[in-house]
Write a protein that holds these residues in place. Structure first.
Motif, PDB file in Angstrom:
ATOM      1  N   ASP A 131       1.661   3.985   9.393  1.00 29.64           N
ATOM      2  CA  ASP A 131       1.444   3.106  10.540  1.00 29.64           C
ATOM      3  C   ASP A 131       2.761   2.442  10.961  1.00 29.64           C
ATOM      4  O   ASP A 131       2.796   1.250  11.281  1.00 29.64           O
ATOM      5  CB  ASP A 131       0.387   2.050  10.218  1.00 29.64           C
ATOM      6  N   GLY A 132       3.842   3.198  10.940  1.00 30.43           N
ATOM      7  CA  GLY A 132       5.131   2.684  11.379  1.00 30.43           C
ATOM      8  C   GLY A 132       5.885   1.892  10.330  1.00 30.43           C
ATOM      9  O   GLY A 132       7.045   1.523  10.555  1.00 30.43           O
ATOM     10  N   LYS A 133       5.254   1.619   9.200  1.00 29.04           N
ATOM     11  CA  LYS A 133       5.920   0.881   8.128  1.00 29.04           C
ATOM     12  C   LYS A 133       6.690   1.864   7.245  1.00 29.04           C
ATOM     13  O   LYS A 133       6.174   2.919   6.873  1.00 29.04           O
ATOM     14  CB  LYS A 133       4.906   0.116   7.270  1.00 29.04           C
ATOM     15  N   LYS A 134       7.924   1.486   6.887  1.00 34.25           N
ATOM     16  CA  LYS A 134       8.731   2.348   6.033  1.00 34.25           C
ATOM     17  C   LYS A 134       8.143   2.400   4.629  1.00 34.25           C
ATOM     18  O   LYS A 134       7.667   1.400   4.096  1.00 34.25           O
ATOM     19  CB  LYS A 134      10.166   1.831   5.970  1.00 34.25           C
ATOM     20  N   GLY A 135       8.173   3.594   4.057  1.00 28.31           N
ATOM     21  CA  GLY A 135       7.641   3.763   2.709  1.00 28.31           C
ATOM     22  C   GLY A 135       8.375   4.866   1.977  1.00 28.31           C
ATOM     23  O   GLY A 135       9.331   5.460   2.475  1.00 28.31           O
ATOM     24  N   LYS A 136       7.892   5.148   0.776  1.00 21.93           N
ATOM     25  CA  LYS A 136       8.446   6.212  -0.048  1.00 21.93           C
ATOM     26  C   LYS A 136       7.319   7.143  -0.473  1.00 21.93           C
ATOM     27  O   LYS A 136       6.239   6.692  -0.880  1.00 21.93           O
ATOM     28  CB  LYS A 136       9.130   5.656  -1.297  1.00 21.93           C
TER      29      LYS A 136
END
Length: 206
Positions: A131-136
């Protein structure tokens, strides 16, 4: 032998030759026709039309929602009093499971989260978004884990390496339709009471 007999023999030989030649041509023609007929008969291959998948929406009071197939079962783990949300998605007795957990962010950065366990440290990881949030996205021996930090909470989505076809579809649908619902839960005991752990509501079927 008279000339008349010789002529008769020649005529009979010619007639016999014509008959043999006609028979051979007929056999060859018949064989060719059979070959052509065999070649021209199309092989009927049944076409399998996949059954349409009906989706429904999961709206979790912990602060997110997503879509998933209606035939998937979700265990809300109501016994979990530590995390804001703890969901396990399964496909009956088919292989694999998907787990979604929302908990307090005690790491503050994704790098510290990756360093928090040997499994995460030793695995390959890629940048991703939810949802547009940066992650790994971490590729472990047992499966794939996606970690995202959002407004003081850590969201992890985990899938087993082996999933049923329906769970494979579910995993992709979750990633494609995931939405963080604001405000996300405030990290204190009163908010945990206000947002029951794992309490999700099915909104509608598509």
């Amino acid at each position: 032998m008279s000339i008349k007999q010789v002529v008769v023999i020649i005529i009979l030989a010619i007639i016999t030759g014509i008959g043999v030649n006609y028979g051979i041509q007929k056999v060859i023609s018949s064989t060719q026709n059979e070959t052509i007929a065999t070649t021209q008969v199309p092989t009927q291959i049944p076409t399998l039309t996949p059954s349409p998948i009906t989706l429904t929406s999961w709206n979790d009071p912990a602060g997110f929602n997503f879509q998933y197939p209606v035939d998937i079962s979700i265990n809300k783990h109501s016994e979990d009093t530590t995390n804001y949300a703890n969901l396990t998605l399964t496909d009956g007795d088919q292989p694999g499971a998907i787990t979604i957990i929302m908990s307090d962010d005690i790491y503050k950065t994704l790098d510290k989260w990756l360093a928090s366990s040997l499994d995460l440290q030793s695995a390959n990881n890629l940048d991703t978004t939810l949802d547009g949030k940066k992650g790994k996205k971490v590729l472990t021996n047992n499966g794939t884990i996606i970690g995202v930090l959002d407004s003081g909470v850590l969201v992890t989505l985990k899938r087993d390496n082996t999933l049923s076809p329906l769970l494979e579809t579910t995993w992709q649908k979750i990633l494609d339709t995931w939405v963080f619902v604001y405000p996300t839960p405030t990290l204190n005991q009163s908010s945990k009471s206000a947002a029951p752990v794992g309490g999700g509501d099915v909104l509608q079927a598509e």
